[in-house]
Scaffold this motif. Sequence first.
Motif, PDB file in Angstrom:
ATOM      1  N   ASP A 223       0.838  -1.209   0.000  1.00 53.30           N
ATOM      2  CA  ASP A 223       0.000   0.000   0.000  1.00 53.30           C
ATOM      3  C   ASP A 223       0.874   1.261   0.000  1.00 53.30           C
ATOM      4  O   ASP A 223       0.539   2.263  -0.629  1.00 53.30           O
TER       5      ASP A 223
ATOM      6  N   ALA B  90      -6.943  -0.495  -2.360  1.00 51.71           N
ATOM      7  CA  ALA B  90      -8.378  -0.415  -2.047  1.00 51.71           C
ATOM      8  C   ALA B  90      -9.102   0.182  -3.247  1.00 51.71           C
ATOM      9  O   ALA B  90      -8.668   1.190  -3.809  1.00 51.71           O
ATOM     10  N   GLY B  91     -10.178  -0.482  -3.659  1.00 50.96           N
ATOM     11  CA  GLY B  91     -10.967  -0.001  -4.797  1.00 50.96           C
ATOM     12  C   GLY B  91     -10.546  -0.613  -6.113  1.00 50.96           C
ATOM     13  O   GLY B  91     -11.276  -0.512  -7.105  1.00 50.96           O
TER      14      GLY B  91
ATOM     15  N   ARG C   9      -8.495  -6.632  -5.071  1.00 48.81           N
ATOM     16  CA  ARG C   9      -8.181  -6.284  -3.682  1.00 48.81           C
ATOM     17  C   ARG C   9      -8.745  -7.334  -2.712  1.00 48.81           C
ATOM     18  O   ARG C   9      -8.079  -7.732  -1.752  1.00 48.81           O
TER      19      ARG C   9
ATOM     20  N   LEU D 186      -6.414  -9.443  -0.126  1.00 50.59           N
ATOM     21  CA  LEU D 186      -6.562  -9.472   1.342  1.00 50.59           C
ATOM     22  C   LEU D 186      -6.845 -10.897   1.815  1.00 50.59           C
ATOM     23  O   LEU D 186      -6.305 -11.348   2.835  1.00 50.59           O
TER      24      LEU D 186
END
Length: 190
Positions: A75, A86-87, A91, A95
């Motif tokens: 990140d 994120a987005g 993603r 995770l």
Amino acid sequence: MRTLYHSPRSRSDTIVALVRMLSADVALREVTIARQDGTGGRDPANPHPEGKVPYLTDGDEAVRERGAIILYLTDAYPAAGLGPLAGEPGRADYLSWLFYYQGIMEPLLILKWANVDHSAIAAGLRDFDTMIERLLEPLRHGPWLLGERFSAADMLCSSPFLWFAEMLPEDPALRDWVARCGERMSAVAA
Ligand SMILES: N[C@@H](CCC(=O)N[C@@H](CS)C(=O)NCC(=O)O)C(=O)O
């Protein structure tokens, strides 16, 4: 300044390789650790609360556990594209694999190595063969856990098999993936 506490020939090798792939401005600080063969010992210079590696400090903050360190770094250094942000598409899978490694894979691998079996383990973690099946699901359709996109999740989830090749089942899709991951890591090491 971010600092990675690491020790050669340990789980921290994955993170050292990642730091290099990200061209991250992370200082590498080598420390000693207590090894399972009785050699080595805890290094007072390592601020990890249990003297383990890897451990990443960032000013007043610190991150432990490889999955968390990987997420923190991919990140923080998005340009290398080693983890969907994120987005971004992928993603959720990213995770999921990082947390699956920490929560399921690593405990199952340790339990298998220690030859421990109990119904509570299957209830909470399932078993080694189920874990291998989870890995094979994406690898039957694409080269990496996220399909066509290589990510740091491949580095983390393949790492135990690079160390303990005897734990790697015969399946060609799995073996080819581990070999591909190993090639990426050794290219960085070279
Ligand atoms: N689950 C942790 C494991 C960290 C770990 O156990 N590292 C070992 C090296 S492979 C260590 O530092 N051992 C020293 C000790 O147990 O004191 C992670 O993936 O970051």
